[in-house]
Enzyme design. Sequence first.
Site, PDB file in Angstrom:
ATOM      1  N   ASP A   1     -48.333   6.068  50.120  1.00 21.52           N
ATOM      2  CA  ASP A   1     -47.423   6.251  48.985  1.00 21.52           C
ATOM      3  C   ASP A   1     -46.553   4.994  48.902  1.00 21.52           C
ATOM      4  OD1 ASP A   1     -45.999   8.731  47.307  1.00 21.52           O
ATOM      5  OD2 ASP A   1     -44.581   7.189  47.953  1.00 21.52           O
TER       6      ASP A   1
ATOM      7  N   HIS B   1     -40.200  12.455  52.306  1.00 18.69           N
ATOM      8  CA  HIS B   1     -38.775  12.117  52.449  1.00 18.69           C
ATOM      9  C   HIS B   1     -37.974  13.246  53.093  1.00 18.69           C
ATOM     10  CE1 HIS B   1     -39.570   8.582  50.152  1.00 18.69           C
ATOM     11  NE2 HIS B   1     -39.834   9.237  49.040  1.00 18.69           N
TER      12      HIS B   1
ATOM     13  N   HIS C   1     -43.549   4.601  48.610  1.00 19.83           N
ATOM     14  CA  HIS C   1     -42.242   4.708  49.258  1.00 19.83           C
ATOM     15  C   HIS C   1     -42.372   4.959  50.762  1.00 19.83           C
ATOM     16  CE1 HIS C   1     -41.644   5.847  44.994  1.00 19.83           C
ATOM     17  NE2 HIS C   1     -40.580   5.090  45.125  1.00 19.83           N
TER      18      HIS C   1
ATOM     19  N   ASP D   1     -48.255   6.575  43.386  1.00 19.95           N
ATOM     20  CA  ASP D   1     -47.191   5.863  42.672  1.00 19.95           C
ATOM     21  C   ASP D   1     -47.240   4.354  42.901  1.00 19.95           C
ATOM     22  OD1 ASP D   1     -46.418   6.075  45.297  1.00 19.95           O
ATOM     23  OD2 ASP D   1     -44.576   7.176  44.909  1.00 19.95           O
TER      24      ASP D   1
HETATM   25 ZN   LIG Z   1     -43.507   7.746  46.402  1.00 21.27          ZN
END
Ligand SMILES: [Zn+2]
Length: 343
Positions: A195, A158, A197, A275
């Site tokens: 991941d 991120h 996200h 995750d």
């Molecule tokens: Zn993540």
Amino acid sequence: MSRNVEYSDAESGSLVHSPSRLFVTANERQCSLIFAPNYDVSLFGIERFHPFDSRKWGKVINFLKEWGLVSDNSLISPIEATRDDLLIAHDKQYLDGLRSPCRVAAVSEVCFASCIPMFILDRCFLKPMRLQTGGTVAACRMALDNGWSINVGGGFHHASRSSGGGFCAYADISLAIRILLGHQLVHKVLILDVDAHQGNGYEQDFAEDSEVYIIDVFNPNVYPRDRPARQFINRAVYVDSHTTDSTYMRLMREEVRLFFTSFHCDLLVYNAGTDCLAGDPLGGLRLSPQCIIDRDEFVFRAARDSATPIAMLTSGGYQSSNAALIAASIRNLHEKRLIHLFK
Ligand SMILES: [Zn+2]
């Protein structure tokens, strides 16, 4: 960004010469597993009250040691990224902003961090992140020589040149790729991000770069919902909330394998967040531990079959069970002879 071997240091005006000080070489007693005890974030025990397991990286190594797969002697220690290193991937204003507790609190998503003196935040949070960032650079370089590497940390997808968030302070993936491209050690890089996200940080960083191809397999219904950054993904594979094993692996086989046969790259950066595991409070998916082990095996096998060097990063996934899962997946890769661990 210059593609030359020398970088202009934006702060001092001097030149930072190659080779990168973050490159480390393994001796014959070491396998391509990169880790340092200081990867773990500890804040006088306060971190135990945070929902994230901020000591998962050390626990992964402890499991591997218990199982007799590695020892301290066989692990590779990374070098902490300095400000000059970080300026290759970040602008000065962003790094200066990380001198503020409020900014660190926002990036780490730990609100009480804004009340902690900066020198403590730097020692207890930012320093481990800089060390893991150095580990990602070392892992990407090492994979080119050894065929594979695993940084038991990193994957801060991120963070971008000018921003951070979601527990990501430094853009380790962008930094590693910038350095390898700059040294002309690679010409084409594939980022495969599984991941849960979206990897909006490096997606913004490589928006204009045809040398970097991005496959992002993520849940579009959770953080960061960065729609502008999605346009920079070459192949977006959406996995909706509550997705379970069979659907997920079908998508991996149908959507991801295609690119290993159609796209040649010099390095695969595999952002292997865990995750996606069922019960994760942030990822929203419902994968079993076995599915994540199978996923990692699938990717390593595809990399080997296409003779592509692979550097794996552990990225997100901070439930108490994630460390054991990551360790079990690494053990499986070893047992399937896709990597080679030793004590
Ligand atoms: Zn993540």
